[in-house]
Design a protein around this motif. Structure first.
Motif, PDB file in Angstrom:
ATOM      1  N   GLU A  57      68.962 -63.812  19.884  1.00 53.38           N
ATOM      2  CA  GLU A  57      69.410 -64.369  21.159  1.00 53.38           C
ATOM      3  C   GLU A  57      68.282 -64.370  22.194  1.00 53.38           C
ATOM      4  OE1 GLU A  57      72.063 -65.902  24.126  1.00 53.38           O
ATOM      5  OE2 GLU A  57      71.917 -65.992  21.944  1.00 53.38           O
ATOM      6  N   LEU A  58      67.522 -63.297  22.244  1.00 56.00           N
ATOM      7  CA  LEU A  58      66.422 -63.218  23.203  1.00 56.00           C
ATOM      8  C   LEU A  58      65.321 -64.216  22.868  1.00 56.00           C
ATOM      9  CD1 LEU A  58      66.219 -59.370  23.667  1.00 56.00           C
ATOM     10  CD2 LEU A  58      66.916 -61.040  25.390  1.00 56.00           C
ATOM     11  N   ARG A  59      65.021 -64.382  21.600  1.00 55.14           N
ATOM     12  CA  ARG A  59      64.017 -65.384  21.216  1.00 55.14           C
ATOM     13  C   ARG A  59      64.487 -66.783  21.616  1.00 55.14           C
ATOM     14  NH1 ARG A  59      59.817 -63.720  18.166  1.00 55.14           N
ATOM     15  NH2 ARG A  59      59.954 -61.713  17.067  1.00 55.14           N
ATOM     16  N   ARG A  60      65.765 -67.062  21.410  1.00 57.10           N
ATOM     17  CA  ARG A  60      66.301 -68.366  21.789  1.00 57.10           C
ATOM     18  C   ARG A  60      66.197 -68.576  23.293  1.00 57.10           C
ATOM     19  NH1 ARG A  60      70.428 -70.594  24.143  1.00 57.10           N
ATOM     20  NH2 ARG A  60      71.452 -68.600  24.576  1.00 57.10           N
ATOM     21  N   ARG A  61      66.576 -67.565  24.049  1.00 60.38           N
ATOM     22  CA  ARG A  61      66.561 -67.702  25.503  1.00 60.38           C
ATOM     23  C   ARG A  61      65.142 -67.891  26.045  1.00 60.38           C
ATOM     24  NH1 ARG A  61      71.059 -66.645  28.433  1.00 60.38           N
ATOM     25  NH2 ARG A  61      72.911 -65.971  27.264  1.00 60.38           N
ATOM     26  N   HIS A  62      64.202 -67.127  25.545  1.00 63.01           N
ATOM     27  CA  HIS A  62      62.836 -67.220  26.062  1.00 63.01           C
ATOM     28  C   HIS A  62      62.114 -68.493  25.607  1.00 63.01           C
ATOM     29  CE1 HIS A  62      63.415 -62.944  27.121  1.00 63.01           C
ATOM     30  NE2 HIS A  62      62.561 -63.232  28.082  1.00 63.01           N
ATOM     31  N   ALA A  63      62.717 -69.228  24.696  1.00 62.56           N
ATOM     32  CA  ALA A  63      62.142 -70.507  24.245  1.00 62.56           C
ATOM     33  C   ALA A  63      62.883 -71.703  24.836  1.00 62.56           C
ATOM     34  CB  ALA A  63      62.174 -70.581  22.721  1.00 62.56           C
ATOM     35  N   GLU A  64      63.766 -71.471  25.815  1.00 63.03           N
ATOM     36  CA  GLU A  64      64.512 -72.574  26.419  1.00 63.03           C
ATOM     37  C   GLU A  64      63.556 -73.599  27.017  1.00 63.03           C
ATOM     38  OE1 GLU A  64      68.541 -70.153  27.809  1.00 63.03           O
ATOM     39  OE2 GLU A  64      66.733 -70.099  29.043  1.00 63.03           O
ATOM     40  N   PRO A  65      63.848 -74.890  26.847  1.00 63.51           N
ATOM     41  CA  PRO A  65      62.897 -75.936  27.251  1.00 63.51           C
ATOM     42  C   PRO A  65      62.621 -76.002  28.744  1.00 63.51           C
ATOM     43  CG  PRO A  65      65.004 -76.889  26.557  1.00 63.51           C
ATOM     44  CD  PRO A  65      65.035 -75.442  26.165  1.00 63.51           C
ATOM     45  N   HIS A  66      63.519 -75.491  29.583  1.00 56.54           N
ATOM     46  CA  HIS A  66      63.269 -75.564  31.023  1.00 56.54           C
ATOM     47  C   HIS A  66      62.305 -74.479  31.508  1.00 56.54           C
ATOM     48  CE1 HIS A  66      66.541 -72.534  30.917  1.00 56.54           C
ATOM     49  NE2 HIS A  66      65.966 -72.046  31.999  1.00 56.54           N
ATOM     50  N   ARG A  67      61.964 -73.555  30.641  1.00 54.30           N
ATOM     51  CA  ARG A  67      61.031 -72.490  31.029  1.00 54.30           C
ATOM     52  C   ARG A  67      59.595 -72.977  30.870  1.00 54.30           C
ATOM     53  NH1 ARG A  67      63.296 -66.846  30.534  1.00 54.30           N
ATOM     54  NH2 ARG A  67      65.496 -67.043  29.977  1.00 54.30           N
ATOM     55  N   GLY A  68      58.798 -72.718  31.895  1.00 55.15           N
ATOM     56  CA  GLY A  68      57.377 -72.999  31.803  1.00 55.15           C
ATOM     57  C   GLY A  68      56.588 -71.709  31.896  1.00 55.15           C
ATOM     58  N   TYR A  69      56.848 -70.968  32.958  1.00 55.36           N
ATOM     59  CA  TYR A  69      56.164 -69.689  33.204  1.00 55.36           C
ATOM     60  C   TYR A  69      56.970 -68.509  32.677  1.00 55.36           C
ATOM     61  CZ  TYR A  69      54.525 -65.639  35.860  1.00 55.36           C
ATOM     62  OH  TYR A  69      54.067 -64.399  36.217  1.00 55.36           O
ATOM     63  N   HIS A  70      58.277 -68.501  32.882  1.00 56.83           N
ATOM     64  CA  HIS A  70      59.127 -67.364  32.533  1.00 56.83           C
ATOM     65  C   HIS A  70      59.547 -67.420  31.069  1.00 56.83           C
ATOM     66  CE1 HIS A  70      59.529 -67.465  36.967  1.00 56.83           C
ATOM     67  NE2 HIS A  70      59.593 -66.159  36.836  1.00 56.83           N
ATOM     68  N   ASP A  71      58.583 -67.278  30.179  1.00 63.44           N
ATOM     69  CA  ASP A  71      58.859 -67.404  28.751  1.00 63.44           C
ATOM     70  C   ASP A  71      58.455 -66.143  28.002  1.00 63.44           C
ATOM     71  OD1 ASP A  71      56.106 -67.523  28.842  1.00 63.44           O
ATOM     72  OD2 ASP A  71      55.944 -69.541  27.982  1.00 63.44           O
ATOM     73  N   ALA A  72      58.420 -66.236  26.687  1.00 67.85           N
ATOM     74  CA  ALA A  72      58.077 -65.072  25.865  1.00 67.85           C
ATOM     75  C   ALA A  72      56.671 -64.570  26.151  1.00 67.85           C
ATOM     76  CB  ALA A  72      58.223 -65.427  24.386  1.00 67.85           C
ATOM     77  N   ALA A  73      55.742 -65.476  26.424  1.00 69.56           N
ATOM     78  CA  ALA A  73      54.366 -65.069  26.706  1.00 69.56           C
ATOM     79  C   ALA A  73      54.298 -64.213  27.967  1.00 69.56           C
ATOM     80  CB  ALA A  73      53.465 -66.291  26.839  1.00 69.56           C
ATOM     81  N   HIS A  74      55.146 -64.516  28.943  1.00 69.72           N
ATOM     82  CA  HIS A  74      55.150 -63.748  30.191  1.00 69.72           C
ATOM     83  C   HIS A  74      55.566 -62.305  29.945  1.00 69.72           C
ATOM     84  CE1 HIS A  74      55.890 -62.431  34.258  1.00 69.72           C
ATOM     85  NE2 HIS A  74      57.191 -62.287  34.006  1.00 69.72           N
ATOM     86  N   VAL A  75      56.702 -62.101  29.278  1.00 68.81           N
ATOM     87  CA  VAL A  75      57.155 -60.727  29.069  1.00 68.81           C
ATOM     88  C   VAL A  75      56.235 -59.992  28.094  1.00 68.81           C
ATOM     89  CG1 VAL A  75      59.546 -61.147  29.719  1.00 68.81           C
ATOM     90  CG2 VAL A  75      58.867 -61.466  27.351  1.00 68.81           C
ATOM     91  N   GLY A  76      55.685 -60.711  27.121  1.00 75.82           N
ATOM     92  CA  GLY A  76      54.721 -60.092  26.221  1.00 75.82           C
ATOM     93  C   GLY A  76      53.476 -59.628  26.961  1.00 75.82           C
ATOM     94  N   LEU A  77      53.033 -60.430  27.926  1.00 74.39           N
ATOM     95  CA  LEU A  77      51.879 -60.068  28.742  1.00 74.39           C
ATOM     96  C   LEU A  77      52.135 -58.778  29.510  1.00 74.39           C
ATOM     97  CD1 LEU A  77      49.157 -60.735  30.205  1.00 74.39           C
ATOM     98  CD2 LEU A  77      50.522 -62.011  31.859  1.00 74.39           C
TER      99      LEU A  77
END
Length: 215
Positions: free
Chosen positions: A41-61
């Motif tokens: 579920e978290l992977r799906r949410r962080h890959a939502e198409p409307h996200r540009g900055y607030h994505d998986a790379a952000h929280v991983g950083l």
């Protein structure tokens, strides 16, 4: 700590590219120790198409920087707070953090109340008045992208603008300027020892963009 060591650590800390943040997302998930269906579920949410900055790379950083700056790699609750703090992200909504905290409670039964409180605190980094050291660290980590190199800061701003594509340009510029001015005028932008590395470049980026928006 010498000025030279701060400068070296700052250079290293700001030299993280999006691919590293994306790769760190997996390590963050592993440390958060959440159920497999929650991971999906978290992977799906962080890959939502409307996200540009607030994505998986952000929280991983944020997790990567936590580790780079001597953070406890076994701090499961902090990992969970980082992982969930943008789990729900709708650019025009004002309750993303509260809903993300509620989502954590739903998806991770028995999770600590501290994680929910930490997630909620990210709704207002400057307004947080508590004395919890770990929440302060979470807030500081979440603000470290303000101190990126000018090129990366500009890229992040463009990604944020894409998230707010529905907002007309004059409204975007006025709103963005209000947010940045609140940051740059804060007596304490960073509350932990991360200030020694991130405060000065963050304030420089903020001042530069505010001047551009004013023009």
């Amino acid at each position: 700590m010498s000025g030279h060591s701060v400068s070296l650590r700052a250079t290293q800390a700001l030299a993280i590219d999006p691919a590293q943040g994306q790769a760190s997302f997996g390590a963050l998930i592993a440390q958060a120790d959440v159920p497999a269906q929650t991971v999906a579920e978290l992977r799906r949410r962080h890959a939502e198409p409307h996200r540009g900055y607030h994505d998986a790379a952000h929280v991983g950083l944020l997790w990567l920087r936590h580790l780079m700056h001597g953070g406890d790699p076994a701090d499961r609750d902090l990992a969970r707070a980082i992982l969930f703090h943008d789990a729900i992200y709708e650019p025009l909504a004002r309750d993303n953090e509260a809903r993300s905290a509620d989502l954590f409670a739903t998806l991770v039964p028995g999770g600590s109340d501290w994680v929910q409180a930490a997630i909620r605190a990210t709704a207002d980094h400057i307004g947080y008045a508590g004395g919890d050291d770990r929440i302060q660290r979470l807030l500081d980590l979440d603000l470290t992208p303000l101190a990126e190199t000018p090129a990366v800061f500009a890229r992040n701003t463009a990604l944020l603008r894409r998230e707010f594509a529905a907002v007309p340009e004059p409204e975007w510029r006025a709103g963005r300027r209000r947010v940045l001015e609140r940051f740059v005028t804060a007596e304490q932008l960073f509350r932990t020892r991360l200030a020694a590395i991130y405060d000065a470049p963050a304030r420089a980026n903020l001042a530069t963009e505010i001047a551009a928006l004013a023009g």
